[in-house]
Design an enzyme around this catalytic site. Structure first.
Site, mmCIF file in Angstrom:
data_model
loop_
_atom_site.group_PDB
_atom_site.id
_atom_site.type_symbol
_atom_site.label_atom_id
_atom_site.label_comp_id
_atom_site.label_asym_id
_atom_site.label_seq_id
_atom_site.Cartn_x
_atom_site.Cartn_y
_atom_site.Cartn_z
ATOM 1 N N GLN A 24 0.825 -1.208 0.000
ATOM 2 C CA GLN A 24 0.000 0.000 0.000
ATOM 3 C C GLN A 24 0.860 1.259 0.000
ATOM 4 O OE1 GLN A 24 -3.316 -0.142 -0.308
ATOM 5 N NE2 GLN A 24 -3.483 2.077 -0.448
ATOM 6 N N ALA A 45 -5.595 5.114 -0.547
ATOM 7 C CA ALA A 45 -5.505 5.290 0.900
ATOM 8 C C ALA A 45 -4.053 5.384 1.329
ATOM 9 C CB ALA A 45 -6.169 4.114 1.601
ATOM 10 N N HIS A 52 -7.998 -2.521 2.001
ATOM 11 C CA HIS A 52 -7.405 -3.774 1.528
ATOM 12 C C HIS A 52 -6.529 -4.415 2.591
ATOM 13 C CE1 HIS A 52 -8.842 -4.057 -2.552
ATOM 14 N NE2 HIS A 52 -8.731 -2.744 -2.643
ATOM 15 N N ASP A 59 -10.872 -6.150 -5.213
ATOM 16 C CA ASP A 59 -11.049 -5.400 -6.451
ATOM 17 C C ASP A 59 -11.420 -6.406 -7.527
ATOM 18 O OD1 ASP A 59 -10.389 -2.997 -5.300
ATOM 19 O OD2 ASP A 59 -8.284 -3.099 -5.879
ATOM 20 N N GLU A 108 -15.862 3.856 -7.132
ATOM 21 C CA GLU A 108 -15.051 2.668 -7.429
ATOM 22 C C GLU A 108 -15.976 1.474 -7.604
ATOM 23 O OE1 GLU A 108 -11.859 1.803 -4.738
ATOM 24 O OE2 GLU A 108 -10.850 3.719 -5.114
HETATM 25 ZN ZN LIG Z 1 -9.946 -1.666 -3.967
#
Ligand SMILES: [Zn+2]
Length: 153
Positions: A24, A45, A52, A59, A108
């Site tokens: 990330q 993020a 996640h 996703d 999203e």
């Molecule tokens: Zn995602």
């Protein structure tokens, strides 16, 4: 959920689910370097605060768009199926269109989060966000994301 969709001839694959802190961090830093901080915060993020990292999200993509992640997913057969049916499997489309002011993230259609079938059903039927659901039900002490410290991997 993917099997049920497949039985109806809809192809859905999970492209990313659990992400580590390090992953990330790289992703977020990539967005900051290419888009600048302000735009990066709308689409990614900060490390330690991605859903996640909870392992509760996925996703999704589909063959129709060559398995890329992006807003085009919302207009595919798979994206429409997910929007309509994912709650039956305990998932919600976490960041709905036009509700950036509540969720903090732009639309999203590919990002789903597991909340269980009861919560997912109510969120779907009332057409609300997870933030509104938590407030409506006066749910206390819920971390929408699990804070993690650097080096926790
Ligand atoms: Zn995602």
């Amino acid at each position: 959920m993917c099997e049920a969709a497949s039985a109806e001839g809809i192809d859905i694959v999970s492209t990313t689910a659990y992400r580590s802190y390090a992953f990330q961090k790289d992703l977020y830093e990539y967005y900051v370097s290419t888009k600048g901080q302000e735009e990066a915060d709308k689409v990614s993020a900060k490390p330690g605060s991605s859903e996640h990292q909870t392992g509760l999200c996925a996703d999704l993509s589909t063959s129709e768009i060559d398995y890329v992640n992006g807003s085009a997913f919302g207009d595919t057969a798979a994206g429409r199926w997910v929007a309509e049916h994912c709650h039956e499997y305990g998932f919600i489309v976490r960041y709905p269109d036009g509700l950036e002011g509540i969720t903090g993230y732009t639309y999203e259609p590919w990002h789903v989060r597991y909340v269980g079938t009861v919560a997912a059903g109510e969120i779907h039927n009332e057409n609300i966000t997870l933030e509104e659901y938590i407030e409506e039900n006066n749910i206390q002490n819920v971390d929408i994301v699990e804070p993690q410290s650097e080096g926790g991997e």
